[in-house]
Design a protein around this motif. Structure first.
Motif, mmCIF file in Angstrom:
data_model
loop_
_atom_site.group_PDB
_atom_site.id
_atom_site.type_symbol
_atom_site.label_atom_id
_atom_site.label_comp_id
_atom_site.label_asym_id
_atom_site.label_seq_id
_atom_site.Cartn_x
_atom_site.Cartn_y
_atom_site.Cartn_z
ATOM 1 N N SER A 1 -3.157 -3.952 -15.983
ATOM 2 C CA SER A 1 -2.728 -3.454 -14.669
ATOM 3 C C SER A 1 -2.314 -1.990 -14.789
ATOM 4 C CB SER A 1 -1.540 -4.287 -14.183
ATOM 5 O OG SER A 1 -0.901 -3.618 -13.113
ATOM 6 N N ASN A 2 -2.557 -1.242 -13.739
ATOM 7 C CA ASN A 2 -2.126 0.165 -13.746
ATOM 8 C C ASN A 2 -0.614 0.286 -13.651
ATOM 9 O OD1 ASN A 2 -4.585 1.479 -14.042
ATOM 10 N ND2 ASN A 2 -5.086 1.108 -11.893
ATOM 11 N N TRP B 1 -9.782 -2.951 -5.269
ATOM 12 C CA TRP B 1 -9.544 -2.785 -6.719
ATOM 13 C C TRP B 1 -9.697 -4.089 -7.472
ATOM 14 C CZ3 TRP B 1 -10.071 1.816 -8.491
ATOM 15 C CH2 TRP B 1 -9.761 2.908 -7.682
ATOM 16 N N GLY B 2 -9.582 -5.189 -6.768
ATOM 17 C CA GLY B 2 -9.684 -6.484 -7.430
ATOM 18 C C GLY B 2 -10.366 -7.493 -6.533
ATOM 19 N N GLU B 3 -9.911 -8.726 -6.679
ATOM 20 C CA GLU B 3 -10.424 -9.806 -5.843
ATOM 21 C C GLU B 3 -9.239 -10.624 -5.349
ATOM 22 O OE1 GLU B 3 -14.605 -10.848 -8.176
ATOM 23 O OE2 GLU B 3 -13.026 -12.346 -8.073
ATOM 24 N N ASN C 1 -3.800 -10.978 0.402
ATOM 25 C CA ASN C 1 -5.132 -10.644 0.874
ATOM 26 C C ASN C 1 -5.092 -9.385 1.751
ATOM 27 O OD1 ASN C 1 -7.778 -10.657 1.590
ATOM 28 N ND2 ASN C 1 -7.828 -12.813 2.217
ATOM 29 N N ASN C 2 -5.326 -8.248 1.119
ATOM 30 C CA ASN C 2 -5.398 -6.993 1.884
ATOM 31 C C ASN C 2 -6.529 -6.121 1.325
ATOM 32 O OD1 ASN C 2 -4.382 -5.589 -0.374
ATOM 33 N ND2 ASN C 2 -2.273 -5.889 0.276
ATOM 34 N N ALA C 3 -6.823 -5.023 2.049
ATOM 35 C CA ALA C 3 -7.981 -4.187 1.693
ATOM 36 C C ALA C 3 -7.829 -3.560 0.308
ATOM 37 C CB ALA C 3 -8.164 -3.112 2.753
ATOM 38 N N VAL C 4 -6.597 -3.175 -0.059
ATOM 39 C CA VAL C 4 -6.376 -2.536 -1.375
ATOM 40 C C VAL C 4 -6.712 -3.532 -2.485
ATOM 41 C CG1 VAL C 4 -4.616 -1.580 -2.928
ATOM 42 C CG2 VAL C 4 -4.638 -0.900 -0.530
ATOM 43 N N ASN C 5 -6.200 -4.741 -2.361
ATOM 44 C CA ASN C 5 -6.451 -5.745 -3.400
ATOM 45 C C ASN C 5 -7.925 -6.148 -3.455
ATOM 46 O OD1 ASN C 5 -3.859 -5.806 -4.371
ATOM 47 N ND2 ASN C 5 -3.207 -7.531 -3.117
ATOM 48 N N ARG C 6 -8.601 -6.128 -2.297
ATOM 49 C CA ARG C 6 -10.021 -6.507 -2.299
ATOM 50 C C ARG C 6 -10.903 -5.368 -2.791
ATOM 51 N NH1 ARG C 6 -8.618 -8.549 2.724
ATOM 52 N NH2 ARG C 6 -9.748 -6.823 3.691
ATOM 53 N N LEU D 1 -11.403 -2.114 -10.280
ATOM 54 C CA LEU D 1 -10.656 -1.882 -11.525
ATOM 55 C C LEU D 1 -11.238 -2.738 -12.648
ATOM 56 C CD1 LEU D 1 -8.268 -0.504 -12.988
ATOM 57 C CD2 LEU D 1 -6.871 -2.486 -12.372
ATOM 58 N N GLY D 2 -11.524 -4.000 -12.346
ATOM 59 C CA GLY D 2 -12.105 -4.892 -13.356
ATOM 60 C C GLY D 2 -13.432 -4.335 -13.871
ATOM 61 N N VAL D 3 -14.267 -3.847 -12.948
ATOM 62 C CA VAL D 3 -15.579 -3.309 -13.343
ATOM 63 C C VAL D 3 -15.395 -2.069 -14.223
ATOM 64 C CG1 VAL D 3 -17.674 -2.198 -12.445
ATOM 65 C CG2 VAL D 3 -16.806 -4.285 -11.360
ATOM 66 N N MET D 4 -14.476 -1.183 -13.841
ATOM 67 C CA MET D 4 -14.247 0.031 -14.647
ATOM 68 C C MET D 4 -13.769 -0.333 -16.054
ATOM 69 S SD MET D 4 -12.509 2.707 -12.017
ATOM 70 C CE MET D 4 -13.405 3.328 -10.603
#
Ligand SMILES: Nc1nc(O)c(N)c(N[C@@H]2O[C@H](COP(=O)(O)O)[C@@H](O)[C@H]2O)n1
Length: 211
Positions: free
Chosen positions: A48-49, A156-158, A149-154, A167-170
């Protein structure tokens, strides 16, 4: 007809049955993915950042990769310092989310991804234990599994298996790069030069060596 549950729902159900928090990091027995979110969850909360590790980035030391990333959002030094004065990384993110458009650098929506990649590179290159942890995940899918469930979490993550998981892909891209053996070009005049009388076996003019 009974429908097969999605892997994320099964994992959450299993964790509840085991008395674990739904965000507890597990190597899911259903899909082999590694899910992380809270920085205090061991061991993968380190991805996590918000994980507390100092990062030197562009000539400044930040307490977390989140601080280093969010510092790039402000267009004015005074606003940047205000973001960085937040006592926790999540509050620094919250401060950055609240900026007026005129306080945000132009093109932030485009340039933020390159900044995140550069910050992550600094984090894993400056902390050998974190690089080892990343490499220890092999080829498992890494997922920042948001709880809300919000746009930021969707982005950078799932959340419940849905999202871009940027973030996971990076992190997985960085891991592939670190896992590859380093390839160096042999210099024409340096130590890779052939001894007198030695025949060049390769037909290629510039041979490759594995470091
Ligand atoms: N652990 C955790 N808690 C949160 O509340 C989060 N939002 C995240 N995700 C990270 O938050 C950052 C959001 O970036 P933007 O300001 O939306 O560009 C990013 O670093 C996510 O990885 N994690």
């Amino acid at each position: 007809m009974t429908r097969e549950k999605p892997a994320a729902a099964k994992t959450t159900e299993l964790k509840r049955a085991l008395g674990k928090s739904p965000t507890a990091p597990v190597l899911s027995e259903y899909d082999g993915a590694i899910r992380f979110y809270r920085a205090n969850e061991k061991p993968y909360g380190a991805f996590s950042n918000l994980y507390p590790r100092p990062i030197e980035f562009e000539g400044r030391v930040y307490p977390t990769s989140e601080h280093a990333y969010q510092a790039g959002k402000a267009s004015k030094p005074v606003v940047r310092e205000w973001i960085l004065s937040a006592p926790t990384p999540s509050l620094a993110a919250m401060a950055a989310h609240g900026l007026y458009v005129w306080d945000v650098v132009p093109n932030w929506a485009q340039i933020k991804f390159d900044r995140m990649r550069a910050v992550l590179r600094a984090k894993f290159e400056q902390h050998a234990d974190l690089k080892d942890l990343l490499l220890s995940t092999g080829d498992a899918r890494l997922v920042e599994a948001g709880t809300v469930n919000n746009a930021v979490n969707r982005l950078w993550g799932e959340v419940d298996g849905k999202g871009e998981n940027t973030l996971g892909v990076m992190l997985m891209e960085l891991r592939s790069e670190y896992a590859k053996p380093k390839v160096k070009r042999a210099s024409r005049s340096g130590s890779g030069a052939l001894a007198t009388g030695e025949k060049m076996k390769s037909t290629s003019k510039r041979s490759m060596v594995i470091a």
